[in-house]
Design an enzyme around this catalytic site. Structure first.
Site, mmCIF file in Angstrom:
data_model
loop_
_atom_site.group_PDB
_atom_site.id
_atom_site.type_symbol
_atom_site.label_atom_id
_atom_site.label_comp_id
_atom_site.label_asym_id
_atom_site.label_seq_id
_atom_site.Cartn_x
_atom_site.Cartn_y
_atom_site.Cartn_z
ATOM 1 N N LYS A 10 0.938 -1.182 0.110
ATOM 2 C CA LYS A 10 0.022 0.020 -0.060
ATOM 3 C C LYS A 10 0.732 1.109 0.016
ATOM 4 C CE LYS A 10 -3.728 -2.152 2.545
ATOM 5 N NZ LYS A 10 -4.535 -2.155 3.905
ATOM 6 N N ARG A 91 -0.731 -14.613 4.750
ATOM 7 C CA ARG A 91 -1.642 -14.079 5.837
ATOM 8 C C ARG A 91 -0.657 -14.064 7.065
ATOM 9 N NH1 ARG A 91 -6.147 -10.692 4.691
ATOM 10 N NH2 ARG A 91 -6.647 -10.851 7.091
ATOM 11 N N THR A 97 -5.076 -7.398 10.772
ATOM 12 C CA THR A 97 -5.764 -6.407 10.397
ATOM 13 C C THR A 97 -5.275 -4.953 11.079
ATOM 14 O OG1 THR A 97 -7.419 -7.433 9.489
ATOM 15 C CG2 THR A 97 -7.692 -5.055 9.450
ATOM 16 N N HIS A 125 -1.797 -5.375 1.636
ATOM 17 C CA HIS A 125 -3.019 -6.107 1.509
ATOM 18 C C HIS A 125 -2.729 -7.535 1.387
ATOM 19 C CE1 HIS A 125 -7.017 -7.397 0.149
ATOM 20 N NE2 HIS A 125 -6.218 -8.010 -0.721
HETATM 21 P P1 IDP Z 1 -7.406 -7.386 5.959
HETATM 22 O O1 IDP Z 1 -6.870 -6.121 5.220
HETATM 23 O O2 IDP Z 1 -6.721 -7.765 7.113
HETATM 24 O O3 IDP Z 1 -7.926 -8.572 5.127
HETATM 25 P P2 IDP Z 1 -10.202 -6.234 6.065
HETATM 26 O O4 IDP Z 1 -11.085 -6.397 7.133
HETATM 27 O O5 IDP Z 1 -10.487 -6.996 4.817
HETATM 28 O O6 IDP Z 1 -8.769 -6.547 6.582
HETATM 29 O O7 IDP Z 1 -9.989 -4.755 5.872
HETATM 30 C C1 IDP Z 1 -9.603 -4.047 4.663
HETATM 31 C C2 IDP Z 1 -8.678 -2.724 5.286
HETATM 32 O O8 IDP Z 1 -9.569 -1.745 5.980
HETATM 33 C C3 IDP Z 1 -7.690 -3.308 6.364
HETATM 34 O O9 IDP Z 1 -6.299 -3.666 5.804
HETATM 35 C C4 IDP Z 1 -7.452 -1.927 6.973
HETATM 36 O O10 IDP Z 1 -6.494 -0.893 5.990
HETATM 37 C C5 IDP Z 1 -8.878 -1.188 6.823
HETATM 38 N N1 IDP Z 1 -9.616 -1.326 8.278
HETATM 39 C C6 IDP Z 1 -10.174 -2.680 8.343
HETATM 40 N N2 IDP Z 1 -10.741 -2.303 9.803
HETATM 41 C C7 IDP Z 1 -10.671 -1.181 9.973
HETATM 42 C C8 IDP Z 1 -10.949 -0.416 11.348
HETATM 43 O O11 IDP Z 1 -11.693 -0.828 12.223
HETATM 44 N N3 IDP Z 1 -10.536 0.941 11.120
HETATM 45 C C9 IDP Z 1 -9.721 1.549 10.312
HETATM 46 N N4 IDP Z 1 -9.365 0.796 8.909
HETATM 47 C C10 IDP Z 1 -9.910 -0.596 9.297
HETATM 48 MG MG MG Z 2 -9.504 -8.451 3.743
#
Ligand code: IDP
Ligand code: MG
Length: 170
Positions: A10, A91, A97, A125
């Protein structure tokens, strides 16, 4: 099971010059990079990538973050990693996350942060399952950009204009 998975470095990871560190951490997975490119992310690509989160309060900030609005360069590095259990292995090295909760030796634990406005700047990501990996790889890459045949393809004949070099190489 042999799998492929999408990894994005990112804008924060690129702005902090972490590409080498991130790739070094992935070498321990012994997976293979089968596609790689730098991309300027459009709003529509960012929204499509994160469409399952569009009801979240942080969605609009997340779209700006992925587009590089908070960093000097608007760019993302997209890669496809391929090999045995690629999704889980990537992962694992990626980490949780929330960078504050991620294993400190994971990529997100080592390099991520939460900004004062609450954006999770978590550096990379990684696809979380087979279905997501297929959707995301097909969103970010054309078949010819990947050096293996990971999903079925079909031949098409389209007429369109494209940009090419103005002069031949010397
Ligand atoms: P992941 O990237 O670990 O798969 P996801 O739930 O798919 O997690 O969320 C995508 C992206 O959204 C995360 O990588 C992060 O950048 C952002 N994100 C997720 N949850 C939150 C939150 O509670 N607050 C702020 N940003 C979040
Ligand atoms: Mg995700």
């Amino acid at each position: 099971m042999i799998q492929q998975t999408l990894v994005l470095i990112k804008p924060d990871g690129l702005a902090k010059s972490l590409t080498g560190n991130i790739l070094a951490k992935f070498t321990e997975t012994r997976l293979e990079i089968v596609a790689c490119k730098m991309i300027r992310v459009s709003e529509s690509l960012a929204q499509e990538h994160y469409k399952f989160l569009n009801d979240k309060p942080f969605f609009s900030e997340l779209i700006k973050y992925l587009q590089g609005e908070f960093h000097s360069r608007k760019k993302v590095m997209a890669m496809v990693y391929w090999g045995e259990d690629a999704i889980g292995k990537v992962r694992q090295v990626c980490g949780a996350t929330n960078p504050e909760e991620a294993d400190p030796v994971s990529i997100r634990g080592s390099y991520g942060r939460i900004t004062t406005s609450g954006v999770y700047e978590n550096v990379i990501h990684a696809s979380s399952d087979d279905k997501e990996a297929e959707r995301e790889i097909k969103l970010w890459f054309e078949p010819h950009e990947i050096i293996i045949d990971c999903y079925p393809t079909k031949a098409t004949r389209e007429v369109f204009e494209r940009i090419t070099w103005e002069t031949a190489s010397v």
